[in-house]
Each structure stands twice: as C-alpha cells, then as structure tokens.
Scaffold this active site. Structure first.
Site, PDB file in Angstrom:
ATOM      1  N   TRP A 155      -2.270   7.819  -0.641  1.00  0.00           N
ATOM      2  CA  TRP A 155      -2.649   6.399  -0.499  1.00  0.00           C
ATOM      3  C   TRP A 155      -1.532   5.529   0.082  1.00  0.00           C
ATOM      4  CZ3 TRP A 155      -6.592   2.925  -1.119  1.00  0.00           C
ATOM      5  CH2 TRP A 155      -6.224   1.573  -1.230  1.00  0.00           C
ATOM      6  N   ASN A 188      -0.981   1.189   1.219  1.00  0.00           N
ATOM      7  CA  ASN A 188      -1.478  -0.144   1.582  1.00  0.00           C
ATOM      8  C   ASN A 188      -0.403  -0.931   2.328  1.00  0.00           C
ATOM      9  OD1 ASN A 188      -1.181  -0.160  -1.579  1.00  0.00           O
ATOM     10  ND2 ASN A 188      -1.156  -2.336  -1.183  1.00  0.00           N
ATOM     11  N   ASP A 189      -0.046  -2.109   1.930  1.00  0.00           N
ATOM     12  CA  ASP A 189       0.758  -3.021   2.763  1.00  0.00           C
ATOM     13  C   ASP A 189       2.006  -2.433   3.425  1.00  0.00           C
ATOM     14  OD1 ASP A 189      -0.891  -4.401   1.017  1.00  0.00           O
ATOM     15  OD2 ASP A 189       0.674  -5.705   0.242  1.00  0.00           O
ATOM     16  N   TRP A 214      -5.321   3.693  -4.983  1.00  0.00           N
ATOM     17  CA  TRP A 214      -4.169   2.905  -5.426  1.00  0.00           C
ATOM     18  C   TRP A 214      -3.719   3.357  -6.807  1.00  0.00           C
ATOM     19  CZ3 TRP A 214      -2.613  -0.526  -9.234  1.00  0.00           C
ATOM     20  CH2 TRP A 214      -1.580  -1.416  -8.896  1.00  0.00           C
ATOM     21  N   GLU A 235      -1.387 -13.982  -0.890  1.00  0.00           N
ATOM     22  CA  GLU A 235      -0.520 -12.804  -0.920  1.00  0.00           C
ATOM     23  C   GLU A 235       0.308 -12.710   0.367  1.00  0.00           C
ATOM     24  OE1 GLU A 235      -2.955  -9.727  -3.750  1.00  0.00           O
ATOM     25  OE2 GLU A 235      -3.516  -9.605  -1.655  1.00  0.00           O
ATOM     26  N   TRP A 269      -9.490  -4.762   0.894  1.00  0.00           N
ATOM     27  CA  TRP A 269      -9.608  -4.398  -0.523  1.00  0.00           C
ATOM     28  C   TRP A 269     -11.055  -4.183  -0.969  1.00  0.00           C
ATOM     29  CZ3 TRP A 269      -6.046  -2.025  -2.904  1.00  0.00           C
ATOM     30  CH2 TRP A 269      -4.705  -2.317  -2.668  1.00  0.00           C
TER      31      TRP A 269
END
Ligand code: FRU
Length: 485
Positions: free
Chosen positions: A20, A22-23, A47, A205, A290
């Site tokens: 996984w 993400n950002d 996540w 965010e 998301w």
C-alpha cells in the site's frame, strides 16, 4: 530494476514495489537527487500503520527504490510531512559542510485515537546525514504537541527569506496554521487562515505554499494548496488552491470562488519539491481517492503517483489560474508511433487501432470545440472524453471504462467547467498508463486525472465529431512511452 508486469501496473508512473502507498511525502532535492518519500504500509495492500517509503531519482522519471526511511515509533505512526536541507545547520544536527536532511512529519498515536482522545496527532522530526540513506529520530520529539485538535497534521516546512525563519504550514481540521522556527526544533504559531474561505466539504489536509511569477510579468503571487476529503467537485478527495499574498507570517487571499488544481477524481494530497536548483515548482500527487483507494482491483500493490508536473501561474480574463503540466523531460521517454492529420466531417467518426494505446501520449492542437474521444477495447469497454465548448464543459465518463463495480462511487461521470478556455487553437494532451489517464487541456490550464481498470488493453481510439460542421483536429500524434522500470 525489473519490469513490473502485473495487470494494471503503470510503466512510467511511480508505484511502490509492493503493498500500500498513499501521499507523497518529504519531496526535496539534495546533492543531485530528487527524493520521493511516501505514506507506506509494507504489510498489506490496504492502509495500516504508516511508514515513510523511499525512492530517489535524478530526473523525476526513472526511480530507484530505497529501504523504508521511517518506521512507526513510541510516539505513533508516521503520517505525511515534508523535508528540508538545513544548509546553515540551524538545527545543529549536521554541519555546514554536511547539512542534515531533516524530515518533518505527523505522529499519529493510534492508542490515543482508539481511547477516544482528540490530541493524538503531534509533529515530529528526524534527520539524515547520508542524504536519506538512514535517519535518526530526534529524541526531543514531539516538537509540536497537541491541545486537543483532532485533525492536526501534514507539516510542510520551507525556508522563508522574508522573515529569515523556517515556516511550517499545518492543517487543523477546517483551517491552516502557520508556525515559525529558527532551528526546526522549537516552534511558535504565528497565524491562521481559511476558516471562512474556500471549500469545506471535508477536513483540510496536506498544505503547501509557494511563490510564483504571474505569466511572463514581474507580478508575484503566493499559492496555497489544500487537499480536502471529502468535498471535491467530482466526489471524495480533491485539491483546492488559493492565490494570495504571504508576508512571512500571514497568508491572505481575496479569492471568492473555489479553485481546483485538477478536476479528475484521482489526484490527491499533492505537494511540491523543496530546494529545486532552478526554482521550478514541481508537483506530485497521489493518483487515488479515499472513496475507493482501498478497493481498486490490483493485487500486489495499490496506487501510483501522478507524473511530476511543473506548476506555473497564469491570468485568464483577469483571473489567476494555477497551471499544471508534465515536466519537459517526460518527452525523453516518448517515441513517435503514429502521426496523421485528422479531419472529420459533420457527425461522423474516425477510428485508430493501436497496440500501444495503453502506454502512450496523444497530442493535437485544434480549434474544434465539440468532439468526443473514446478509448475502447475488444471487451466492449469505453472510456469517453467529451469536449463541449458550447456548454463550456469537459466530461470524462468512466462508467463503462472496464471494471467499475468494486466500489459504488467509482463508476463516475466527471465534469469540468472550462469557462476561461481561450478561443482558437489549443493543445489537447493525454497520458495513458494502463490504469490511469491524465488529460491536459491548453497546456495545463484545465486538467483531469482518473484511474481506469479496463478488462483488456484499450486498443482503439475513436474520434467523434459531434457537430454538423466538418472539424479538423490538426496533426494527431501518438507516442509510445517507454517503461521506466
Ligand atoms: C491524506 C492523509 C494525510 C495523512 C495521511 C495518512 O491522504 O489523510 O492527512 O497524514 O493521509 O496516511
């Protein structure tokens, strides 16, 4: 490194070797390399306890995977943040000869969250004296505690020349806070922005703030990026921006309308590089949302980054617009596969079959404002793009683009108002990379990024003329883009 050949694996976009992501985090240039750290969970494709994964590149196109840079510790998981080069050794972590690379991130204390407390996010730092190979976590962490703000995170730090301070942007639920420090360790809050401005459909965010010249003039403006989730114009996560001024302490903007960097559903949490030698503003976003990030049909890894994009600022009809467009070097991995001048008579269509379509760049310049483009395959999948200059709307429809029912929000029709598009010839440029499409209209004035999961490769490109009049799309080129892995 080996070519990644699993179904849907992008070939010229960054993906983690497995598991996984993400950002993007800690985007910084140092000693000849661009660092890309990223939110990473090495044990699953959903996540989980966050680490900072790590990769480096000399050109932002070819990446070398590195070992995990930061692991969860006693203060919590390692959430998003940034990195700086402490050239003057203000922190004392390095020397002026060998300045420290300092990572600034959010600690997420999962036990605190589970216990129902609201003060579970704090800010911490770690430093590297070997250009990111290894990090030492600062023993005075956290450097910023929490007085009970539930969502308090994603520090972006940069050196501010006006105040001769380190500036930190932090989001606090529905607004931005700006903090200052002389040494990266001790911080003071100096201002706030945004409680009553911009989109507030979700929590704020991943902030970023930087100065850009307006077009080719001498005017300079500051641009603030704020990702919000949910509340994006086409659902779920998206990134808004504000154009304004920053005096070293306070950011102000008289912007009334909401502005979005990308109208597609899949460009989130994007931020820019610190310390780039020629001062270019280079942006990378997480190519997901998301709403369904955890559900996409890949098995070994989950999600990719956008191509690196250069940000510039323009004025169209007296309105500031943030432009984002692929970095020039992307051209170095493209090789021409097809080039033809295309005209289509009223209400008819033209089909181009091409085996490289799934890993390609399509480009043309046209003054036509009413046409559709379809990406199709032998399984009957159809990803459609509709340019409608009369209604001043561009529409990306992925409802029939392939696998869409893994999550109820995925099968979307995504709309982008194109009110400020100038008359005359404009460029349409599209990047396809197996499971993503990036559409750049008029060199980044309007942009849409979306994930797609066709049942087999798209192999047909259909151009449709939706008007009574004959149209010319000009010279249409299709470049195959090489795999960078
Ligand atoms: C944005 C985000 C950040 C947070 C990180 C956690 O996608 O929610 O606000 O730091 O992801 O992984």
């Amino acid at each position: 490194s080996a070519v990644n050949t699993e179904p849907y694996r992008p070939q010229f976009h960054f993906t983690p070797p497995a598991k996984w992501m993400n950002d993007p985090n800690g985007l910084v240039y140092n000693k000849g390399v661009f660092h890309l750290f990223y939110q990473y969970y090495p044990d699953d494709i959903v996540w989980g306890p966050m680490h900072w994964g790590h990769a480096i590149s000399k050109d932002l196109i070819h990446w070398e995977h590195k070992p995990i840079a930061l692991y969860p510790d006693k203060n919590g998981y390692i959430f998003s943040g940034s990195a700086v080069v402490d050239t003057e050794n203000t922190s004392g972590f390095g020397t002026k000869e060998n300045p420290a690379l300092v990572a600034i991130f959010t600690y997420h204390d999962i036990d605190g969250e589970r216990a129902g407390r609201t003060d579970f996010q704090t800010q911490g730092i770690a430093y590297s004296l070997d250009n990111g190979e290894t990090f030492t976590v600062y023993d005075g962490n956290p450097v910023i505690g929490n007085n009970g703000i539930k969502d308090f995170r994603d520090p972006k730090v940069f050196w501010d020349d006006q105040s001769k301070n380190w500036s930190m942007l932090l989001v606090a639920g529905d607004h931005l806070q700006i903090w200052q420090s002389k040494n990266l360790k001790s911080w003071e809050k100096v201002s706030e922005f945004g409680k009553n401005q911009g989109a507030h459909g979700g929590v704020w965010e991943c902030p970023d703030l930087f100065k850009l010249k307006v077009g080719t003039t001498d005017e300079e403006k500051w641009v603030l990026l704020i990702s919000i989730n949910p509340g994006a114009p086409n659902g779920g996560s998206g990134t808004q921006y504000f154009v304004g001024d920053f005096d070293g302490r306070t950011f102000t903007s008289d912007q009334k309308e909401e502005k979005w960097i990308d109208w597609g559903t899949d460009n989130y949490a994007g931020v820019t590089y610190n310390n780039v030698p020629n001062n270019d503003r280079i942006f990378i976003g997480w190519m997901s949302n998301w709403s369904y990030a955890r559900d996409t049909p890949t098995e070994k890894w989950r999600s990719a980054m956008t191509v690196p994009r250069k940000l510039t600022l323009a004025k169209h009809s007296n309105e500031y617009q943030l432009i984002n467009y692929p970095i020039e070097d992307l051209g170095s991995i493209a090789s021409n596969d097809f080039s033809e001048s295309i005209s289509i008579s009223g209400n008819s269509q033209m089909v181009i079959s091409n085996d490289n379509l799934s890993q390609s760049e399509i480009k043309f310049r046209t003054s036509a404002r009413k046409f559709n483009l379809h990406f199709q395959n032998d399984d009957g999948d159809d990803l459609s793009l509709k340019m409608n200059g009369i209604e001043k709307l561009f529409v990306l429809d992925r409802t029939k683009s392939g696998k869409v029912d893994f999550q109820e929000d995925f099968a979307s029709v995504q709309k982008m108002p194109i009110a400020l598009l100038p008359e005359g010839e404009i460029e349409i440029r599209i990047l396809m990379d197996w499971s993503s499409i990036e559409v750049f209209i008029n060199q980044g004035q309007y942009v849409m990024t979306a994930q797609v999961f066709p049942n087999s490769n798209y192999s047909k490109l259909v151009f449709k003329n939706n008007s009574e009049l004959d149209i010319s799309l000009g010279q249409v080129t299709l470049d195959k883009i090489k795999s960078v892995w």
